[in-house]
Design a protein around this motif. Structure first.
Motif, short mmCIF file in Angstrom:
data_model
loop_
_atom_site.label_atom_id
_atom_site.label_comp_id
_atom_site.label_asym_id
_atom_site.label_seq_id
_atom_site.Cartn_x
_atom_site.Cartn_y
_atom_site.Cartn_z
N ALA A 245 -31.85 -20.66 9.99
CA ALA A 245 -31.27 -21.98 9.72
C ALA A 245 -31.07 -22.75 11.01
O ALA A 245 -30.32 -22.31 11.89
CB ALA A 245 -29.94 -21.85 8.98
N HIS A 246 -31.75 -23.89 11.12
CA HIS A 246 -31.39 -24.87 12.15
C HIS A 246 -30.01 -25.40 11.77
O HIS A 246 -29.84 -26.00 10.70
CB HIS A 246 -32.43 -26.00 12.15
CG HIS A 246 -31.97 -27.25 12.84
ND1 HIS A 246 -32.41 -27.60 14.10
CD2 HIS A 246 -31.11 -28.22 12.45
CE1 HIS A 246 -31.84 -28.74 14.44
NE2 HIS A 246 -31.04 -29.14 13.46
N ALA A 247 -29.03 -25.17 12.63
CA ALA A 247 -27.67 -25.58 12.29
C ALA A 247 -26.87 -25.80 13.57
O ALA A 247 -26.60 -24.85 14.32
CB ALA A 247 -26.99 -24.54 11.40
N HIS A 248 -26.48 -27.05 13.81
CA HIS A 248 -25.62 -27.38 14.94
C HIS A 248 -24.14 -27.45 14.54
O HIS A 248 -23.27 -26.98 15.26
CB HIS A 248 -26.02 -28.74 15.54
CG HIS A 248 -27.29 -28.73 16.31
ND1 HIS A 248 -27.40 -28.18 17.57
CD2 HIS A 248 -28.52 -29.21 16.01
CE1 HIS A 248 -28.63 -28.33 18.03
NE2 HIS A 248 -29.33 -28.96 17.10
N GLY A 249 -23.85 -28.06 13.40
CA GLY A 249 -22.48 -28.32 12.99
C GLY A 249 -21.81 -27.13 12.36
O GLY A 249 -22.45 -26.28 11.72
N ASP A 250 -20.49 -27.05 12.51
CA ASP A 250 -19.74 -25.88 12.05
C ASP A 250 -19.84 -25.68 10.54
O ASP A 250 -20.03 -24.55 10.07
CB ASP A 250 -18.27 -26.02 12.46
CG ASP A 250 -17.49 -24.73 12.24
OD1 ASP A 250 -17.85 -23.70 12.84
OD2 ASP A 250 -16.52 -24.76 11.43
N ALA A 251 -19.74 -26.76 9.76
CA ALA A 251 -19.79 -26.61 8.31
C ALA A 251 -21.15 -26.08 7.85
O ALA A 251 -21.22 -25.20 6.98
CB ALA A 251 -19.50 -27.95 7.63
N GLY A 252 -22.23 -26.60 8.43
CA GLY A 252 -23.56 -26.13 8.07
C GLY A 252 -23.80 -24.69 8.51
O GLY A 252 -24.49 -23.92 7.82
N ILE A 253 -23.26 -24.32 9.67
CA ILE A 253 -23.38 -22.93 10.13
C ILE A 253 -22.65 -22.00 9.18
O ILE A 253 -23.18 -20.97 8.75
CB ILE A 253 -22.81 -22.78 11.56
CG1 ILE A 253 -23.61 -23.63 12.55
CG2 ILE A 253 -22.83 -21.32 11.99
CD1 ILE A 253 -22.96 -23.75 13.92
N ARG A 254 -21.43 -22.38 8.81
CA ARG A 254 -20.63 -21.53 7.91
C ARG A 254 -21.30 -21.41 6.55
O ARG A 254 -21.36 -20.31 5.98
CB ARG A 254 -19.22 -22.12 7.77
CG ARG A 254 -18.31 -21.36 6.80
CD ARG A 254 -17.98 -19.96 7.31
NE ARG A 254 -17.12 -20.01 8.47
CZ ARG A 254 -15.79 -19.97 8.42
NH1 ARG A 254 -15.17 -19.91 7.26
NH2 ARG A 254 -15.08 -20.00 9.54
#
Length: 427
Positions: A245-254
């Motif tokens: 997963a390309h994910a920078h933001g905390d919500a998207g990472i979680r």
């Protein structure tokens, strides 16, 4: 009893060496599992390019029929693994300048980039994103022996949301083009996984948040919802594929961690709670913390838009600080550079940056060898110098566990028991 065991071991070694096509000798090799060196290795390689036996070069005898690759004075490490590259992209051509080139141009430069990457000591890469299935064609050409390059794990197109990081956002509505892997809803997401697998995807890559090099979105903003992410991971895992997963933001990472994603790319704004969540789930962080130097130094001279440059200025230092916190917390960490955002062949420059921001040299080396192999599900193939693995090595003069920058300039590279010819330039 001890004598019988020794005799049996010597007998097995003799049988293994009798079937060897080549043998590689050097001063020592690094056992990445223990962090210790093994002196005077004689590493025997079969016709399939895999290690058949490892003995002591001072005592083991081998037939003159066996090709001898002698690397005196050298320290061998397993062939390096970069978990985040884009071989069919160029850092030197950014932003709207990409539209100046015909589609097949990117496959052609991928051939040159593959050679640069292999010459740099990276014998395996995970190519996490490419248009037109260019990466699949490149992989097939490498595997067929038509062009030199690393072993490739290919993602093909990236799955994302309308208007998000994986969509095509740089043209006006009159020239609207929907990204081939843009999805709306969980069932559409499942179908897209099946389609990508059908045409050569070996790993699935999603865009869970916005990004730096996309137009009109914010890197920290979540773009795929939890139901879509879960549908993708369930379908991919059922097909035997891992998900990045390309994910920078905390919500998207979680959301990615909690819904089964295997590796988080970038992870720039992960909170301490999310880092703990990744550790609990065994989810790998794959953080490209070197390329900020190149992006900021280059600015807009290569065509990078001012919008993207401003995003990088806002997020680069924060990503490195997150990396530092993740290392201290003991989160599972990988080596991934995002090569293609900075020039190919310079992948090893990230090792020093990883050490600068909290890793020991052996931790950084493991991130690009044994840990990467584990994350790929290929521990039986790559990531260690051991019987049964491919005979992929990088040779340096000195001790990389003390000076990891030695890996930036390898003296020799071996792939599948054959020395890579680095005499001819990639371009």
């Amino acid at each position: 009893m001890r004598s019988w065991v020794i005799a049996l071991a010597l007998g097995l070694l003799a049988a293994s060496t009798a079937n060897a096509a080549s043998v590689v000798t050097a001063d020592r090799y690094l056992d990445v599992a223990t962090g210790r060196y093994v002196d005077h290795p004689a590493i025997f390689v079969g016709d399939d390019g895999r290690i058949t036996a490892i003995g002591d070069s001072r005592t083991v005898r081998f037939s003159e029929a066996v090709k001898h690759i002698d690397l005196p004075g050298e320290t061998l490490l397993p062939g390096l693994i970069d978990m985040h590259v884009h071989l069919t992209s160029l850092a030197e051509i950014g932003g709207y300048r990409g539209y100046e080139y015909t589609d097949s141009f990117w496959t052609a430069v991928g051939v040159a980039n593959a050679k640069k990457t292999l010459d740099a000591g990276f014998t395996t890469v995970r190519n996490v994103g490419s248009d037109r299935f260019d990466d699949v064609g490149l992989r097939q050409a490498i595997d067929g022996g038509y062009v030199p390059g690393p072993r490739m794990i290919t993602a093909t197109y990236l799955i994302g949301a309308t208007g998000g990081h994986c969509d095509d956002n740089m043209l006006p509505p009159s020239l609207d083009r929907r990204g081939p892997a843009i999805v709306t809803g969980p069932q559409d997401a499942r179908e897209k996984v099946r389609w990508l697998k059908k045409y050569g995807a070996q790993v699935i890559k999603i865009c869970a948040t916005g990004g730096v090099f996309s137009a009109g979105d914010a890197p920290g903003a979540q773009q795929l919802d939890a139901d879509e992410i879960r549908a993708i991971t369930d379908e991919a895992h059922a097909l035997g594929l891992k998900v990045a997963a390309h994910a920078h933001g905390d919500a998207g990472i979680r959301a990615s961690i909690d819904n089964g994603v295997d590796t988080i790319e970038h992870a720039s704004l992960a909170s301490d709670a999310t880092i703990a969540d990744a550790k609990a789930h065994g989810t790998w962080f794959d953080m490209d913390i070197y390329n900020d130097d190149y992006i900021l130094a280059t600015g807009t001279s290569n065509g990078t838009t001012q919008e993207s440059l401003d995003k990088e200025k806002a997020i680069g230092l924060k990503q490195r600080q997150t990396f530092q916190r993740a290392v201290r917390a003991g989160a599972p960490m990988l080596f991934g550079t995002d090569a293609g955002v900075y020039p190919h062949g310079q992948n090893a420059r990230q090792f020093a940056k990883m050490v600068e921001w909290g890793m020991t040299p052996i931790q950084a080396i493991r991130a690009a060898t044994s840990s990467a192999a584990q994350a790929l599900g290929k521990t039986g193939d790559v990531g260690q110098i051991a019987v049964g693995r491919f005979a992929d090595f990088v040779a340096v003069r000195g001790d990389p566990t003390q000076d990891v920058r030695l890996l930036e300039h390898p003296d020799a590279v071996v792939k599948g028991g054959a020395v890579v010819d680095r005499s001819a330039p990639a371009h």
